[in-house]
Write a protein that holds these residues in place. Sequence first.
Motif, mmCIF file in Angstrom:
data_model
loop_
_atom_site.group_PDB
_atom_site.id
_atom_site.type_symbol
_atom_site.label_atom_id
_atom_site.label_comp_id
_atom_site.label_asym_id
_atom_site.label_seq_id
_atom_site.Cartn_x
_atom_site.Cartn_y
_atom_site.Cartn_z
ATOM 1 N N PHE A 15 55.584 121.676 72.290
ATOM 2 C CA PHE A 15 55.120 122.501 73.215
ATOM 3 C C PHE A 15 53.670 121.946 73.052
ATOM 4 O O PHE A 15 52.786 121.502 72.360
ATOM 5 C CB PHE A 15 54.867 124.033 72.830
ATOM 6 C CG PHE A 15 56.150 124.570 72.797
ATOM 7 C CD1 PHE A 15 56.990 125.099 73.647
ATOM 8 C CD2 PHE A 15 56.918 124.683 71.416
ATOM 9 C CE1 PHE A 15 58.086 125.617 73.591
ATOM 10 C CE2 PHE A 15 57.984 125.307 71.216
ATOM 11 C CZ PHE A 15 58.731 125.761 72.433
ATOM 12 N N VAL A 16 53.189 121.882 74.369
ATOM 13 C CA VAL A 16 51.777 121.509 74.837
ATOM 14 C C VAL A 16 50.788 122.713 74.754
ATOM 15 O O VAL A 16 51.208 123.557 75.549
ATOM 16 C CB VAL A 16 51.704 121.005 76.399
ATOM 17 C CG1 VAL A 16 50.280 120.344 76.693
ATOM 18 C CG2 VAL A 16 52.576 119.554 76.503
ATOM 19 N N LEU A 54 61.007 131.474 75.907
ATOM 20 C CA LEU A 54 60.303 132.558 75.088
ATOM 21 C C LEU A 54 58.855 132.276 74.729
ATOM 22 O O LEU A 54 58.215 133.135 74.334
ATOM 23 C CB LEU A 54 61.077 132.942 73.814
ATOM 24 C CG LEU A 54 62.518 133.093 73.886
ATOM 25 C CD1 LEU A 54 63.195 133.265 72.456
ATOM 26 C CD2 LEU A 54 62.748 134.481 74.777
ATOM 27 N N ARG A 55 58.053 131.051 75.218
ATOM 28 C CA ARG A 55 56.943 130.615 74.878
ATOM 29 C C ARG A 55 56.150 130.486 76.072
ATOM 30 O O ARG A 55 56.731 130.271 77.191
ATOM 31 C CB ARG A 55 57.177 129.218 74.162
ATOM 32 C CG ARG A 55 57.465 129.308 72.687
ATOM 33 C CD ARG A 55 56.798 129.647 71.606
ATOM 34 N NE ARG A 55 55.180 128.767 71.568
ATOM 35 C CZ ARG A 55 54.823 128.197 70.827
ATOM 36 N NH1 ARG A 55 55.776 128.024 69.598
ATOM 37 N NH2 ARG A 55 53.696 127.506 70.798
ATOM 38 N N GLN A 56 55.026 130.679 76.102
ATOM 39 C CA GLN A 56 54.047 130.604 77.155
ATOM 40 C C GLN A 56 54.036 128.997 77.495
ATOM 41 O O GLN A 56 53.653 128.542 78.579
ATOM 42 C CB GLN A 56 52.463 131.367 76.997
ATOM 43 C CG GLN A 56 52.664 132.751 77.485
ATOM 44 C CD GLN A 56 51.179 133.246 77.226
ATOM 45 O OE1 GLN A 56 50.569 133.072 76.344
ATOM 46 N NE2 GLN A 56 50.823 133.911 78.442
ATOM 47 N N ASP A 57 53.717 128.410 76.326
ATOM 48 C CA ASP A 57 53.291 126.956 76.601
ATOM 49 C C ASP A 57 54.449 126.032 77.078
ATOM 50 O O ASP A 57 55.627 126.545 76.781
ATOM 51 C CB ASP A 57 52.915 126.424 75.051
ATOM 52 C CG ASP A 57 51.595 127.306 74.587
ATOM 53 O OD1 ASP A 57 50.897 127.523 75.272
ATOM 54 O OD2 ASP A 57 51.886 127.432 73.358
ATOM 55 N N PRO A 58 54.246 125.167 77.538
ATOM 56 C CA PRO A 58 55.219 124.344 78.370
ATOM 57 C C PRO A 58 55.937 123.437 77.320
ATOM 58 O O PRO A 58 55.110 122.908 76.470
ATOM 59 C CB PRO A 58 54.397 123.371 79.479
ATOM 60 C CG PRO A 58 53.212 123.515 78.938
ATOM 61 C CD PRO A 58 52.856 124.723 78.318
ATOM 62 N N LEU A 59 57.290 123.249 77.318
ATOM 63 C CA LEU A 59 58.087 122.509 76.512
ATOM 64 C C LEU A 59 57.533 121.096 76.779
ATOM 65 O O LEU A 59 57.777 120.493 78.070
ATOM 66 C CB LEU A 59 59.436 122.615 76.526
ATOM 67 C CG LEU A 59 60.258 121.886 75.746
ATOM 68 C CD1 LEU A 59 60.174 122.236 74.204
ATOM 69 C CD2 LEU A 59 61.742 122.239 75.942
ATOM 70 N N HIS A 60 57.187 120.300 75.692
ATOM 71 C CA HIS A 60 56.884 118.541 75.799
ATOM 72 C C HIS A 60 58.065 117.988 75.702
ATOM 73 O O HIS A 60 58.413 117.073 76.622
ATOM 74 C CB HIS A 60 55.778 118.357 75.063
ATOM 75 C CG HIS A 60 55.560 116.964 74.905
ATOM 76 N ND1 HIS A 60 54.895 116.364 75.970
ATOM 77 C CD2 HIS A 60 55.670 115.890 74.046
ATOM 78 C CE1 HIS A 60 54.792 115.053 75.755
ATOM 79 N NE2 HIS A 60 55.468 114.688 74.674
#
Length: 74
Positions: A15-16, A54-60
């Motif tokens: 994740f970024v 489920l995460r706020q961060d964007p998937l890298h």
Amino acid sequence: MENVQKINSQLQLLFVTGIDEHGEEVISRRSYNNVKPDAEDDAVIVVAQVLSQLRQDPLHEALRNDQSLLLNNE
């Protein structure tokens, strides 16, 4: 090869989480062990997509790491 047997599989989601002082992306890694070695790649992709939501961060990127048994001296 007939003797090669997948014995373990792991899913890693990267994740970024931000940008550092040099303008580079800060990457956070989350690993999920005990993925069924015989699970189809399409099914693992769906799981990766659902978990990433489920995460706020964007998937890298999503990685699948497989271990295979090449030789068994038994």
